[in-house]
Design a protein around this motif. Structure first.
Motif, short mmCIF file in Angstrom:
data_model
loop_
_atom_site.label_atom_id
_atom_site.label_comp_id
_atom_site.label_asym_id
_atom_site.label_seq_id
_atom_site.Cartn_x
_atom_site.Cartn_y
_atom_site.Cartn_z
N LEU A 1 72.01 78.66 4.75
CA LEU A 1 71.23 79.47 5.68
C LEU A 1 70.42 78.60 6.63
CD1 LEU A 1 69.84 82.40 3.47
CD2 LEU A 1 71.62 82.51 5.23
N ARG A 2 69.76 77.58 6.10
CA ARG A 2 68.92 76.72 6.94
C ARG A 2 69.76 76.00 7.99
NH1 ARG A 2 65.94 76.04 1.94
NH2 ARG A 2 67.28 74.30 1.32
N LEU A 3 70.95 75.51 7.57
CA LEU A 3 71.81 74.80 8.52
C LEU A 3 72.34 75.77 9.58
CD1 LEU A 3 73.76 72.51 6.03
CD2 LEU A 3 72.07 71.78 7.71
N ALA A 4 72.69 76.98 9.17
CA ALA A 4 73.19 77.96 10.14
C ALA A 4 72.09 78.36 11.11
CB ALA A 4 73.74 79.18 9.41
N LEU A 5 70.89 78.57 10.60
CA LEU A 5 69.77 78.93 11.48
C LEU A 5 69.48 77.82 12.48
CD1 LEU A 5 67.42 80.56 8.81
CD2 LEU A 5 68.36 81.73 10.82
N ALA A 6 69.61 76.57 12.06
CA ALA A 6 69.38 75.44 12.97
C ALA A 6 70.40 75.43 14.11
CB ALA A 6 69.43 74.13 12.20
N GLY B 1 56.42 76.01 9.60
CA GLY B 1 56.77 74.62 9.89
C GLY B 1 57.30 73.85 8.70
N ALA B 2 57.14 74.40 7.48
CA ALA B 2 57.63 73.74 6.27
C ALA B 2 58.96 74.36 5.86
CB ALA B 2 56.63 73.88 5.14
N GLU B 3 59.98 73.53 5.71
CA GLU B 3 61.30 74.03 5.32
C GLU B 3 61.47 74.02 3.82
OE1 GLU B 3 65.25 72.16 6.73
OE2 GLU B 3 64.88 73.95 7.94
N LEU B 4 61.00 72.98 3.15
CA LEU B 4 61.04 72.87 1.70
C LEU B 4 59.75 72.22 1.23
CD1 LEU B 4 64.65 71.48 1.01
CD2 LEU B 4 63.83 73.79 0.51
N GLY C 1 62.10 70.43 14.56
CA GLY C 1 61.18 70.55 15.69
C GLY C 1 59.75 70.87 15.32
N ALA C 2 59.42 70.84 14.03
CA ALA C 2 58.06 71.20 13.61
C ALA C 2 57.06 70.14 14.07
CB ALA C 2 58.00 71.34 12.09
N ASP C 3 55.87 70.59 14.47
CA ASP C 3 54.77 69.71 14.84
C ASP C 3 54.10 69.26 13.55
OD1 ASP C 3 52.00 68.91 15.36
OD2 ASP C 3 52.38 69.54 17.43
N ARG C 4 54.16 67.97 13.25
CA ARG C 4 53.65 67.49 11.96
C ARG C 4 52.14 67.64 11.84
NH1 ARG C 4 57.25 63.17 8.97
NH2 ARG C 4 59.30 64.04 9.48
N ASP C 5 51.42 67.45 12.92
CA ASP C 5 49.96 67.63 12.85
C ASP C 5 49.64 69.09 12.57
OD1 ASP C 5 49.45 64.96 13.33
OD2 ASP C 5 49.34 65.22 15.51
N ALA C 6 50.36 70.01 13.20
CA ALA C 6 50.13 71.42 12.96
C ALA C 6 50.52 71.80 11.53
CB ALA C 6 50.92 72.27 13.96
N LEU C 7 51.59 71.19 11.03
CA LEU C 7 52.02 71.46 9.66
C LEU C 7 50.96 70.99 8.67
CD1 LEU C 7 53.99 72.26 7.45
CD2 LEU C 7 55.24 70.12 7.86
N ARG C 8 50.43 69.78 8.90
CA ARG C 8 49.39 69.27 8.00
C ARG C 8 48.16 70.17 8.03
NH1 ARG C 8 48.69 65.00 5.17
NH2 ARG C 8 50.58 64.03 5.97
N ALA C 9 47.81 70.66 9.19
CA ALA C 9 46.66 71.56 9.30
C ALA C 9 46.93 72.86 8.55
CB ALA C 9 46.34 71.84 10.77
#
Length: 507
Positions: A260-265, A407-410, A434-442
């Protein structure tokens, strides 16, 4: 259900049964119902001439598709049982499994024989001689042969009068799940437990005749085809799979979470109802599937020992705010309870009969810690995944669902050696494309704060290793990754939960 399928294949022989796809995503018929019925009859005749019948064991290493299904129908008709073999498991593991199952014959397609090049004695029709073991059955090729392959299974079939189909319970399939080369472990399902599992799938998915279903597992193929719904085998290429989904207009789709994740990408769009299992499926993943067009998105909780056990739809899972992973209410006929240690036990008509070489047991020990919340199963982690930190037992599965923020996949919580007999707890989070790592950490800050005494010592943003045919997150490999990153100073995005650089002692 297999008997029902056999009759259905003969009732409408011209009806498409299995659908393939081109690289452009165009749908084509790979096999009609009549093709499958004729192939199953040929294989049954060939096996019958080799003495296969009640009590026999047939090892099968054939890729999913028309031939694999025809083999299953043929073996079922004769009252024998199938031992599912994985040629990619390696010679030592596979030899140990063969020694335990002791098949009377081994059926393999050309691809399996190519993968298992170390087993070239198969291709010489020699019996497989293993150390300290009796000789095992010869190998026959299912499907096209390549140079060096064993003789074709149905090469010598003449006018064979088949016996009446076996209509009694007995062993149906052996599936190897774990164990070392010295002690392999195999799940044994009977004809009745397989039938109960497939009936549960049919009741859950409710396939309609004439509308295609996308999926490649045996538990998708049989109920769908028996209901008159053609089945499309999913492409192994994510890009082609996305095109396939767009062209097919499936009433139901079954894909693993990695698929699913690969297809969504690749920008896949879904139709009808989508089902996923074989690995954890977060509420976030199910939400993305519905946002991509699915009418419903379901996570299925299942084990090799009992398939399926429970299911939950995206809306219910997303609304769950408690700790742990909600996997839904037990399906009709499934019994669920927890023992004194909190381990989930399952039973019911679809449960496996026993492990090969062991006595029957009505209860399946899942290895999962769980609680029953209003009749629904909430997983709290695997017993073997427990992390011991500061004399406190921490079960990762209780907290991991909260880490699946936007922004977190796993996300996994793993223990790494602390050097003093203790362990550190590390949260390894895989950013989505494409996730923003700073936003993910926040976004992780709030769920980390709510973890209390289970708050991790470090957070590492990295790709999580996958393993196995279902591409499940590999905890052992993830723990090794976290250990190496912290030990070598390649911290990158690894930070302690309180923001300090990893390496110092936690106060």
């Amino acid at each position: 259900m297999l008997d029902l399928l056999s009759r259905a294949l003969r009732t409408c022989p011209e009806r498409p049964a299995l659908l393939g796809t081109t690289r452009t995503g165009a749908v084509r018929t790979r096999a009609t119902c009549g093709d499958l019925a004729a192939l199953a009859d040929r294989y049954a005749a060939a096996l019958h001439t080799r003495g296969i019948g009640r009590g026999s064991t047939v090892g099968v290493a054939v890729r999913p598709g028309p031939r694999a299904l025809a083999v299953m129908l043929a073996v079922h008709r004769l009252g024998a049982r199938v031992a599912v073999l994985d040629p990619g498991a390696g010679p030592d593991v596979l030899r140990a499994r063969l020694a335990l199952a002791r098949p009377d014959a081994v059926l393999a397609d050309a691809a399996a024989q190519a993968v298992a090049g170390w087993a070239r004695p198969f291709a010489r029709r020699a019996r497989l001689a293993l150390p300290d073991l009796a000789e095992l059955g010869p190998v026959a090729t299912v499907g096209p042969r390549l140079p060096g392959c064993a003789p074709a299974l149905d090469a010598d079939v003449r006018a064979v009068i088949l016996p009446r189909p076996v209509d009694e319970d007995g062993d149906a399939v052996i599936v190897f799940t774990s164990g070392t080369t010295a002690h392999p472990r195999a799940v044994v399902h009977t004809r009745s437990s397989v039938a109960a599992g497939m009936a549960a799938v049919a009741g859950l998915v409710r396939p309609e005749a004439g509308r295609p279903v996308l999926g490649g597992t045996f538990f998708v193929l049989v109920p769908s085809l028996a209901s008159g719904a053609p089945v499309a085998l999913p492409s192994r290429s994510p890009r082609v799979l996305a095109r396939q989904l767009g062209r097919l207009d499936a009433q139901a789709t079954y894909l693993t979470p990695p698929q699913l994740r690969l297809a969504l990408a690749q920008g896949a769009r879904f139709t009808g109802r989508v089902w996923t299992g074989s690995a954890p499926a977060s509420a976030g993943l199910l939400t993305r599937v519905k946002q991509a067009g699915a009418e419903e998105a379901w996570g299925v909780y299942a084990l090799t020992e009992l398939f399926p056990a429970a299911a939950v739809e995206q809306a219910e899972k997303a609304a769950f705010t408690g700790e742990g992973d909600l996997v839904g209410a037990p399906l009709p006929g499934v019994l669920a309870e927890t023992d004194a240690s909190g381990e989930l036990l399952l039973g019911g008509p679809a449960a496996r009969d026993r492990y090969l070489g062991e006595d029957p047991d009505p209860w399946v020990s899942t290895g999962d810690r769980a609680r029953l919340d209003g009749g629904r199963i909430v997983l709290e982690g695997r017993h073997k995944d427990m992390v011991l930190r500061h004399a406190e037992n921490i079960y990762p599965g209780l907290y991991e669902p909260a880490l699946h923020v936007p922004g977190a996949e796993l996300a996994l919580l793993v223990g790494v050696p602390a050097g003093d007999g203790d362990e550190r707890l590390v949260a390894v989070v895989q950013p989505g494309p494409g996730a923003d790592r700073d936003a993910l950490r926040a976004a992780l800050a709030a769920p980390l704060e709510r973890m209390g005494s289970a708050r991790p010592d470090a957070v590492l943003l990295a790709d999580i290793p996958l393993s196995g045919r279902s591409l499940k997150p590999d905890r052992a490999a993830t723990a090794r990754l976290a250990t190496a990153r912290l030990a070598t100073g390649r911290l990158g995005t690894a930070r302690l939960a309180d923001g300090r650089v990893a390496g110092g002692r936690r106060r």
